[in-house]
Each structure stands twice: as structure tokens, then as C-alpha cells.
Design an enzyme around this catalytic site. Sequence first.
Site, mmCIF file in Angstrom:
data_model
loop_
_atom_site.group_PDB
_atom_site.id
_atom_site.type_symbol
_atom_site.label_atom_id
_atom_site.label_comp_id
_atom_site.label_asym_id
_atom_site.label_seq_id
_atom_site.Cartn_x
_atom_site.Cartn_y
_atom_site.Cartn_z
ATOM 1 N N CYS A 119 0.812 -1.231 0.000
ATOM 2 C CA CYS A 119 0.000 0.000 0.000
ATOM 3 C C CYS A 119 0.843 1.278 0.000
ATOM 4 C CB CYS A 119 -0.925 0.027 1.208
ATOM 5 S SG CYS A 119 -1.957 -1.430 1.333
ATOM 6 N N HIS A 259 -3.992 6.875 3.274
ATOM 7 C CA HIS A 259 -4.317 5.621 2.612
ATOM 8 C C HIS A 259 -5.744 5.230 3.002
ATOM 9 C CE1 HIS A 259 -4.286 1.617 1.210
ATOM 10 N NE2 HIS A 259 -4.074 1.045 2.376
ATOM 11 N N ASN A 289 -10.294 -0.564 -0.090
ATOM 12 C CA ASN A 289 -8.834 -0.409 -0.020
ATOM 13 C C ASN A 289 -8.232 -0.834 -1.358
ATOM 14 O OD1 ASN A 289 -6.106 -0.685 0.462
ATOM 15 N ND2 ASN A 289 -6.350 -1.716 2.439
HETATM 16 O O1 UT7 Z 1 -3.916 -1.437 3.671
HETATM 17 C C1 UT7 Z 1 -3.416 -2.004 4.834
HETATM 18 C C2 UT7 Z 1 -4.023 -3.327 4.954
HETATM 19 N N1 UT7 Z 1 -5.181 -3.532 5.688
HETATM 20 C C3 UT7 Z 1 -5.794 -2.757 6.591
HETATM 21 O O2 UT7 Z 1 -5.480 -1.642 6.839
HETATM 22 C C4 UT7 Z 1 -6.903 -3.384 7.361
HETATM 23 C C5 UT7 Z 1 -6.714 -3.182 8.827
HETATM 24 N N2 UT7 Z 1 -7.720 -3.797 9.628
HETATM 25 C C6 UT7 Z 1 -9.037 -3.483 9.619
HETATM 26 O O3 UT7 Z 1 -9.469 -2.651 8.872
HETATM 27 C C7 UT7 Z 1 -9.920 -4.139 10.647
HETATM 28 O O4 UT7 Z 1 -9.141 -4.857 11.584
HETATM 29 C C8 UT7 Z 1 -10.967 -5.102 10.017
HETATM 30 C C9 UT7 Z 1 -12.017 -4.300 9.288
HETATM 31 C C10 UT7 Z 1 -10.287 -6.075 9.081
HETATM 32 C C11 UT7 Z 1 -11.668 -5.895 11.101
HETATM 33 O O5 UT7 Z 1 -12.250 -5.039 12.066
HETATM 34 P P1 UT7 Z 1 -12.000 -5.296 13.610
HETATM 35 O O6 UT7 Z 1 -12.793 -4.300 14.338
HETATM 36 O O7 UT7 Z 1 -10.519 -5.298 13.829
HETATM 37 O O8 UT7 Z 1 -12.657 -6.701 13.831
HETATM 38 P P2 UT7 Z 1 -11.983 -8.073 14.295
HETATM 39 O O9 UT7 Z 1 -10.997 -8.569 13.301
HETATM 40 O O10 UT7 Z 1 -11.541 -7.931 15.712
HETATM 41 O O11 UT7 Z 1 -13.252 -9.050 14.236
HETATM 42 C C12 UT7 Z 1 -14.398 -8.834 15.065
HETATM 43 C C13 UT7 Z 1 -15.426 -9.897 14.719
HETATM 44 C C14 UT7 Z 1 -14.863 -11.306 14.646
HETATM 45 O O12 UT7 Z 1 -15.820 -12.191 15.203
HETATM 46 P P3 UT7 Z 1 -15.618 -12.782 16.682
HETATM 47 O O13 UT7 Z 1 -14.312 -13.513 16.643
HETATM 48 O O14 UT7 Z 1 -15.598 -11.596 17.571
HETATM 49 O O15 UT7 Z 1 -16.812 -13.653 16.848
HETATM 50 C C15 UT7 Z 1 -14.757 -11.556 13.169
HETATM 51 O O16 UT7 Z 1 -14.843 -12.934 12.846
HETATM 52 O O17 UT7 Z 1 -15.993 -9.623 13.424
HETATM 53 C C16 UT7 Z 1 -15.965 -10.819 12.637
HETATM 54 N N3 UT7 Z 1 -15.846 -10.468 11.238
HETATM 55 C C17 UT7 Z 1 -16.913 -10.231 10.455
HETATM 56 N N4 UT7 Z 1 -18.229 -10.257 10.693
HETATM 57 C C18 UT7 Z 1 -19.062 -9.948 9.681
HETATM 58 C C19 UT7 Z 1 -14.715 -10.302 10.505
HETATM 59 N N5 UT7 Z 1 -15.030 -9.974 9.251
HETATM 60 C C20 UT7 Z 1 -16.385 -9.912 9.192
HETATM 61 C C21 UT7 Z 1 -17.292 -9.618 8.158
HETATM 62 N N6 UT7 Z 1 -18.611 -9.641 8.455
HETATM 63 N N7 UT7 Z 1 -16.905 -9.295 6.921
#
Ligand code: UT7
Length: 332
Positions: A119, A259, A289
Site C-alpha cells: 500500500c 491511505h 482499499n
Molecule cells: O492497507 C493495509 C491493509 N489492511 C488494513 O489496513 C486493514 C486493517 N484492519 C481493519 O481494517 C480491521 O481490523 C478489520 C475491518 C479487518 C476488522 O475489524 P476489527 O474491528 O478489527 O474486527 P476483528 O478482526 O476484531 O473481528 C471482530 C469480529 C470477529 O468475530 P468474533 O471472533 O468476535 O466472533 C470476526 O470474525 O468480526 C468478525 N468479522 C466479520 N463479521 C461480519 C470479521 N469480518 C467480518 C465480516 N462480516 N466481513
Amino acid sequence: MAPYLPDPPVGIVGIGSDAPAQLLTNHDLEKLVETSDEWIVERTGIRTRHIADDKTTTSVLASNAARRAMADAGVTPEEIDVIVVGTATPDMLFPSTACLVQAEIGARNAAAFDLAAACTGFIYGLNVIAGMIRNGTCETGLVIGAETLSKILDFQDRTTCVLFGDGAGAAILKRVENGKGLLSVRMLSDGTLGDMLKLPAGGSLHPATHETVDLRLHYIKMSGNNVFKSAVKSMTGIVRQGLNDVGIGPGEIDLLIPHQANIRIIEATAKKLRLPMEKVFVNVHRFGNTSAASIPIALDEARSQGALQDGMTVAVVAFGAGFTWGSAIHRF
Ligand code: UT7
């Protein structure tokens, strides 16, 4: 790295971008994985993303963006001395996507190569080309950030497939008048955290086999929450370093173009920098993204919407796989 020396001044003199016409909505994704429009909007801010069809490769989007940037700058293909493409989704391992773009746009006098900084590729590319212009080996450079991330997304993995989109943005760099152009560029990496965001197979570690395909190793794997925390901390720190280089405070930035990965990362970074969101450009809701393409697409959109105008001091900042991160401060 040592601070960037802004003399002689080099800057962006033309911008262009492109994205595939087809949109993938959150409701479309609800039909593929266990997710909801509500979750995606609340946790990421994303509503739609552009998705390339089978014929649209990274070099196609990159070439379209490049043509628009050249037209904007009033530069012919023959005038281009170097093409740098930041991408994590090249058309193939080699030849480089930059060479494919060179052939496509007819930049027959250029050297062309890809840059692997995920990125952060566009910001790294700015610094590489600015250095070449200043050491006299090149007068006119073309830097492109281009991705077709949809082609490496696992549409069975809800933790990644909702986040990314396709597109390309390009900029022409040249010597500019004193007081304008790049005032600071900062780049950093931390290879010890590479496991947090990777595409495991297809390289020399795991060449493509039936097994790598069965194990779905040709798709993005990410530890989202760890990436999130590092992104906010690193982006805030490296913008502060850039401001320090220039000797200005956050209040003197007219526009921050971060970004576009996640609205919560963008808002947290702005808050830590004490920048009001009115000074922060956001289009993540429409693009998702787009990795290396995110900043040049946002630059192009900000300008066409009137948010980016001549005379403004603009900070751009990115974070991505590697980890890599970087900032640039540019007076337009
Ligand atoms: O360009 C650089 C590369 N990437 C990034 O910058 C991405 C950086 N990270 C993020 O944007 C965030 O961490 C995410 C959007 C990927 C995830 O958000 P989060 O608030 O960090 O959520 P999490 O990973 O802690 O997941 C929370 C819950 C989990 O369920 P449990 O374990 O609490 O039951 C996930 O399984 O949300 C669940 N989950 C979803 N639920 C519905 C993860 N993806 C999804 C989804 N829909 N698409």
C-alpha cells in the site's frame, strides 16, 4: 532514514486515475459470505468497491491512469524517462507491470520497473523518482499505483474479501518552482511483522502446486486487528516526522490524504494528529482499499472535487504489507 532535502524542488505536475466500471456492493457480498452491510459499513466505512473483469489487468488500469496523468501534465510518452509502478498485483511475475505499461503507452525512452511496497508503493515511488530527477539521470518521471486486488481475494474469507477493490492512479513528476513540490518524504519498514499481511504462495517459498491451490494459499491472508493498530500508530508517527522536517505543525496542513483502508483508521489517525475531518479526504466508502492505488486515486478525486487546489500544502500517508509505511508533504 535521513530527512528529505527539498532542493532542487521536484513535484507532481499531472495526475490521473482509472477504475473498472463494475461495482461490488456490500449486499452483493452478503450473498457470498456470512456478513452484512451493517457490519461492513460500521467496521470499515466501505459501501462499494470497483472490480475488474477478466480482461482488465493491473497494467490496463495503470496505462489508462498514466495516459490521463500525461494529458494533465501536457507531457508526451516520449518525454518520460522512468516509469515506476507500485503494485502487489502485477499482471505476472515478469516482465514487470511497468514494462507492460511502457509498451502500452509508447514511452520508448523510459526505464521501467515495479516497486514492491504494497500500500505504500506510491509514496516510495515518489521518493525514488524525485531522487532520480535530482541526481540528473531523469527529467520526467511517471509513478503509478495500480492494483487488481479482487484477483487475489478469497471470496470465501469474510475477514478480507469485503475490504479491497481495484483501481489505478498516476502522477507525473518534474522539477518545479522554488517553494513548491515535495517538501518532505519519509519511508520506513518493519520486516519482522511480515506475517501479519501476506500472500503466501506463488513465489519461491511456495511455488504454485495443486496443494497450494487446494490450501487457498494464493489469496491474501491478514491479521486485521494487528494491522489496524500498527497502521494508526505508524501513520501518525510518520506524518509528524514529515511535519517536523518541514518545520510546520498539523494546523498548517490544508489537506491530509491518508491511505484509504478503513474509515476508523483514517479517523483515529486524524484525531491523533488533531486534524479536523474537514481537512481529511475520504473516498474509502466508494473504493474500498485499493492498496498502492489508493493515494493517487484520492489525489485525483480531491482535485476534481475542488478539495485540492494550487497553493495548498498536502500531506499523504500510507501503511501496508511488509510492514511498510511512509508520508510525503507536497505543496501544489
Ligand atoms: O492497507 C493495509 C491493509 N489492511 C488494513 O489496513 C486493514 C486493517 N484492519 C481493519 O481494517 C480491521 O481490523 C478489520 C475491518 C479487518 C476488522 O475489524 P476489527 O474491528 O478489527 O474486527 P476483528 O478482526 O476484531 O473481528 C471482530 C469480529 C470477529 O468475530 P468474533 O471472533 O468476535 O466472533 C470476526 O470474525 O468480526 C468478525 N468479522 C466479520 N463479521 C461480519 C470479521 N469480518 C467480518 C465480516 N462480516 N466481513
